[in-house]
Design a protein around this motif. Structure first.
Motif, PDB file in Angstrom:
ATOM      1  N   ARG A   1     190.951  76.761  21.072  1.00 14.33           N
ATOM      2  CA  ARG A   1     189.929  76.207  21.946  1.00 14.33           C
ATOM      3  C   ARG A   1     189.132  77.331  22.598  1.00 14.33           C
ATOM      4  O   ARG A   1     189.557  78.487  22.611  1.00 14.33           O
ATOM      5  CB  ARG A   1     190.581  75.347  23.022  1.00 14.33           C
ATOM      6  CG  ARG A   1     191.333  74.127  22.475  1.00 14.33           C
ATOM      7  CD  ARG A   1     191.962  73.346  23.619  1.00 14.33           C
ATOM      8  NE  ARG A   1     192.681  72.173  23.134  1.00 14.33           N
ATOM      9  CZ  ARG A   1     193.331  71.320  23.917  1.00 14.33           C
ATOM     10  NH1 ARG A   1     193.362  71.530  25.230  1.00 14.33           N
ATOM     11  NH2 ARG A   1     193.953  70.281  23.392  1.00 14.33           N
ATOM     12  N   ALA A   2     187.985  76.972  23.131  1.00 13.32           N
ATOM     13  CA  ALA A   2     187.169  77.970  23.826  1.00 13.32           C
ATOM     14  C   ALA A   2     187.975  78.582  24.960  1.00 13.32           C
ATOM     15  O   ALA A   2     188.673  77.877  25.697  1.00 13.32           O
ATOM     16  CB  ALA A   2     185.907  77.315  24.370  1.00 13.32           C
ATOM     17  N   PRO A   3     187.933  79.907  25.122  1.00 10.87           N
ATOM     18  CA  PRO A   3     188.735  80.553  26.162  1.00 10.87           C
ATOM     19  C   PRO A   3     188.169  80.307  27.547  1.00 10.87           C
ATOM     20  O   PRO A   3     187.052  79.809  27.719  1.00 10.87           O
ATOM     21  CB  PRO A   3     188.652  82.034  25.783  1.00 10.87           C
ATOM     22  CG  PRO A   3     187.345  82.169  25.074  1.00 10.87           C
ATOM     23  CD  PRO A   3     187.150  80.874  24.331  1.00 10.87           C
ATOM     24  N   ALA A   4     188.933  80.708  28.539  1.00 15.70           N
ATOM     25  CA  ALA A   4     188.471  80.625  29.922  1.00 15.70           C
ATOM     26  C   ALA A   4     187.243  81.505  30.102  1.00 15.70           C
ATOM     27  O   ALA A   4     187.069  82.498  29.394  1.00 15.70           O
ATOM     28  CB  ALA A   4     189.590  81.080  30.864  1.00 15.70           C
ATOM     29  N   PRO A   5     186.357  81.141  31.038  1.00 15.26           N
ATOM     30  CA  PRO A   5     185.115  81.912  31.220  1.00 15.26           C
ATOM     31  C   PRO A   5     185.342  83.413  31.410  1.00 15.26           C
ATOM     32  O   PRO A   5     184.583  84.223  30.890  1.00 15.26           O
ATOM     33  CB  PRO A   5     184.502  81.270  32.465  1.00 15.26           C
ATOM     34  CG  PRO A   5     185.009  79.864  32.456  1.00 15.26           C
ATOM     35  CD  PRO A   5     186.398  79.950  31.902  1.00 15.26           C
ATOM     36  N   ALA A   6     186.385  83.791  32.146  1.00 16.58           N
ATOM     37  CA  ALA A   6     186.631  85.223  32.372  1.00 16.58           C
ATOM     38  C   ALA A   6     186.967  85.940  31.072  1.00 16.58           C
ATOM     39  O   ALA A   6     186.472  87.051  30.805  1.00 16.58           O
ATOM     40  CB  ALA A   6     187.765  85.399  33.387  1.00 16.58           C
TER      41      ALA A   6
END
Length: 225
Positions: free
Chosen positions: A107-112
């Motif tokens: 899945r898309a990673p966390a924004p950081a």
């Protein structure tokens, strides 16, 4: 019915065995047992894709396994008796396969993590002597001829394992070992962010490695053809 007659009747109904095909595809079924049909990648997320990678890269990795620079028992044993020419044929076979990539499993990673990874991929970090990943692996991160692999289409666990292996000296290449130098300059947080972000990127249809660069690469790499 007599035994002989029964055996003959059964033999007549049995399907004929497929004729043996003396081709590289037939010989390399031993590879696809782990690396997936036609070298599309194994299901467990650890055995990487072989299909479509630059032949020069695949050849150098086969040499590294055979000659002990990369350590993995089954690969070391399988390749030990094979000649340079045969390993080149193996590399060329898989490099010439044009097969679609599956959708990304991550899945898309966390924004950081996304921000950290994109900065390393696109700008690098000059103060730590980290070139941008795109400078070697191509603007689209699909690899570069003749011997730089793509970074997309790889599972997160494989990326984590390989970057850690470079960093710890468990994976090596011919000197100067540019990837080992880069991996040692990466923080564990960098490695996590890169693996999370790269593994979540889809590979475009028809993706191929970039052509040979007209500009010198930012680092000397002994493992390149």
């Amino acid at each position: 019915m007599p035994v002989l007659g029964l055996l003959l009747a059964c033999a007549a109904q049995a399907p004929l065995a497929a004729p043996f095909e003396d081709s590289m595809a037939q010989r390399l079924l031993a590879c696809t047992g782990c690396h997936g049909p036609q070298g599309r990648a194994g299901r467990d997320g650890y055995y990487p894709r072989l299909a479509g990678k630059p032949a020069g890269y695949l050849y150098q990795q086969l040499l590294s396994f055979r000659d002990g620079r990369r350590q993995y028992g089954p690969m070391n044993t399988l390749l030990a008796p094979l000649s340079d020419d045969y390993l080149q044929d193996v590399a060329t076979h898989f490099a010439n396969l044009e097969l679609p990539y599956p959708p990304p499993q991550s899945r898309a990673p966390a924004p950081a993590d996304q921000q950290r990874a994109q900065a390393l991929v696109r700008q690098g970090q000059a103060q730590r002597k980290l070139p941008a990943c795109q400078q070697c692996h191509g603007e689209a991160l699909l690899g570069r001829q003749p011997g730089v692999p793509g970074l997309l289409g790889l599972p997160r666990d494989y990326l984590l394992a390989q970057l850690a292996a470079w960093r710890l000296g468990e994976r090596r290449s011919k000197a100067p070992d540019c990837m080992a130098d880069i991996a040692r300059r990466l923080d564990p947080e960098d490695i996590r962010a890169l693996a999370n972000w790269l593994s979540a990127q889809a590979v475009p249809a028809g993706a191929k490695p970039a052509p040979v660069s007209e500009q010198p690469l930012p680092l000397r790499c002994g493992g390149l053809p």
